[in-house]
Design a protein around this motif. Structure first.
Motif, mmCIF file in Angstrom:
data_model
loop_
_atom_site.group_PDB
_atom_site.id
_atom_site.type_symbol
_atom_site.label_atom_id
_atom_site.label_comp_id
_atom_site.label_asym_id
_atom_site.label_seq_id
_atom_site.Cartn_x
_atom_site.Cartn_y
_atom_site.Cartn_z
ATOM 1 N N ASN A 1 0.816 -1.225 0.000
ATOM 2 C CA ASN A 1 0.000 0.000 0.000
ATOM 3 C C ASN A 1 0.846 1.270 0.000
ATOM 4 N N SER A 2 2.159 1.143 -0.105
ATOM 5 C CA SER A 2 3.037 2.312 -0.142
ATOM 6 C C SER A 2 2.908 2.972 -1.505
ATOM 7 N N THR A 3 2.613 4.262 -1.511
ATOM 8 C CA THR A 3 2.411 4.954 -2.779
ATOM 9 C C THR A 3 3.725 5.417 -3.404
ATOM 10 N N ARG A 4 4.710 5.748 -2.584
ATOM 11 C CA ARG A 4 5.997 6.227 -3.093
ATOM 12 C C ARG A 4 7.135 5.524 -2.353
ATOM 13 N N PRO A 5 7.419 4.254 -2.698
ATOM 14 C CA PRO A 5 8.438 3.507 -1.967
ATOM 15 C C PRO A 5 9.822 4.133 -2.049
ATOM 16 N N ASP A 6 10.084 4.945 -3.087
ATOM 17 C CA ASP A 6 11.400 5.580 -3.205
ATOM 18 C C ASP A 6 11.630 6.615 -2.107
ATOM 19 N N GLU A 7 10.571 7.108 -1.461
ATOM 20 C CA GLU A 7 10.716 8.097 -0.396
ATOM 21 C C GLU A 7 10.847 7.442 0.985
ATOM 22 N N THR A 8 10.629 6.127 1.060
ATOM 23 C CA THR A 8 10.738 5.422 2.333
ATOM 24 C C THR A 8 12.208 5.114 2.581
ATOM 25 N N LYS A 9 12.848 5.937 3.402
ATOM 26 C CA LYS A 9 14.274 5.759 3.628
ATOM 27 C C LYS A 9 14.616 5.477 5.082
ATOM 28 N N LEU A 10 13.774 5.893 6.004
ATOM 29 C CA LEU A 10 14.055 5.703 7.418
ATOM 30 C C LEU A 10 13.184 4.577 7.963
ATOM 31 N N PHE A 11 13.820 3.640 8.676
ATOM 32 C CA PHE A 11 13.123 2.463 9.160
ATOM 33 C C PHE A 11 13.340 2.281 10.656
ATOM 34 N N THR A 12 12.402 1.582 11.277
ATOM 35 C CA THR A 12 12.561 1.151 12.670
ATOM 36 C C THR A 12 12.539 -0.370 12.727
ATOM 37 N N GLU A 13 13.067 -0.993 11.698
ATOM 38 C CA GLU A 13 13.189 -2.454 11.630
ATOM 39 C C GLU A 13 14.405 -2.881 12.459
ATOM 40 N N PRO A 14 14.515 -4.166 12.793
ATOM 41 C CA PRO A 14 15.724 -4.629 13.484
ATOM 42 C C PRO A 14 16.969 -4.380 12.630
ATOM 43 N N ILE A 15 18.057 -3.979 13.288
ATOM 44 C CA ILE A 15 19.315 -3.782 12.560
ATOM 45 C C ILE A 15 20.157 -5.054 12.568
ATOM 46 N N ALA A 16 19.794 -5.998 13.419
ATOM 47 C CA ALA A 16 20.553 -7.249 13.513
ATOM 48 C C ALA A 16 19.695 -8.309 14.178
ATOM 49 N N VAL A 17 20.046 -9.551 13.914
ATOM 50 C CA VAL A 17 19.477 -10.682 14.644
ATOM 51 C C VAL A 17 20.649 -11.586 15.011
ATOM 52 N N ALA A 18 20.676 -11.999 16.250
ATOM 53 C CA ALA A 18 21.730 -12.902 16.723
ATOM 54 C C ALA A 18 21.083 -14.212 17.129
ATOM 55 N N GLN A 19 21.816 -15.283 16.992
ATOM 56 C CA GLN A 19 21.301 -16.562 17.461
ATOM 57 C C GLN A 19 22.351 -17.227 18.331
ATOM 58 N N ARG A 20 21.860 -17.826 19.387
ATOM 59 C CA ARG A 20 22.710 -18.543 20.325
ATOM 60 C C ARG A 20 22.037 -19.870 20.640
#
Length: 174
Positions: free
Chosen positions: A86-105
């Motif tokens: 539903n993003s109308t202008r994906p080229d303008e989506t530059k800032l995210f609050t997604e995980p920057i890393a995933v670690a596994q132990r």
């Protein structure tokens, strides 16, 4: 043909944890916890509660362990996540609050997945007392960017903190 490494783990064989590399951008500091029992310094993290989202877990655990309320910090980063349909202008989506890393132990045959986020906090605020669980004897410590690597006890935490600092300092659009 691409190589694929598959593993399957049912719910009784893994745990999900989330944490933050919390930055005070204005004062160039990172939020750490110091475990009095062992003398170790690390980034705040903890287990996800049933029904809780990953980002909510990261913020809650950071608050519980440090007594500092934090928010996710939108950063410009490369990600394999898809842009919503539903993003109308994906080229303008530059800032995210997604995980920057995933670690596994893997400890005693149990898999632990840790999702890491960049958060922002204010190092001048007084910590809220009484947020830690009974067995958590943590001191809240804000460390300047130049001392983070030498203060943290674990290499994974150093890498995550360094990446968060790099992302938080990157001017938008670069």
């Amino acid at each position: 043909m691409a190589s694929t490494n598959k593993q399957l783990h049912f719910s009784d064989a893994f745990a999900i944890s989330c944490g933050t590399a919390t930055i005070d951008v204005d004062r160039s500091k990172v939020l750490l916890i110091h475990w009095r029992k062992t003398g170790e310094y690390f980034l705040p993290k903890g287990r996800k509660d049933i029904g809780e989202s990953l980002d909510q877990t990261a913020l809650r655990e950071t608050y519980e362990e440090t007594g500092i309320p934090v928010q996710l910090l939108p950063v410009e980063m490369k990600t394999l996540a898809t842009v919503p349909a539903n993003s109308t202008r994906p080229d303008e989506t530059k800032l995210f609050t997604e995980p920057i890393a995933v670690a596994q132990r893997v400890t005693e045959g149990k898999l632990k997945l840790i999702f890491w986020y960049v958060a922002q906090g204010d190092s001048t605020k007084v910590r809220v007392e009484g947020t830690q669980q009974e067995n958590e004897e943590f001191d809240t410590v804000w460390v300047t960017f130049d001392r983070v690597a030498s203060t943290l006890s674990f290499d994974d935490d150093r890498q995550i903190a360094n990446k968060a600092i790099q992302l938080a300092q990157r001017p938008q659009g670069q």
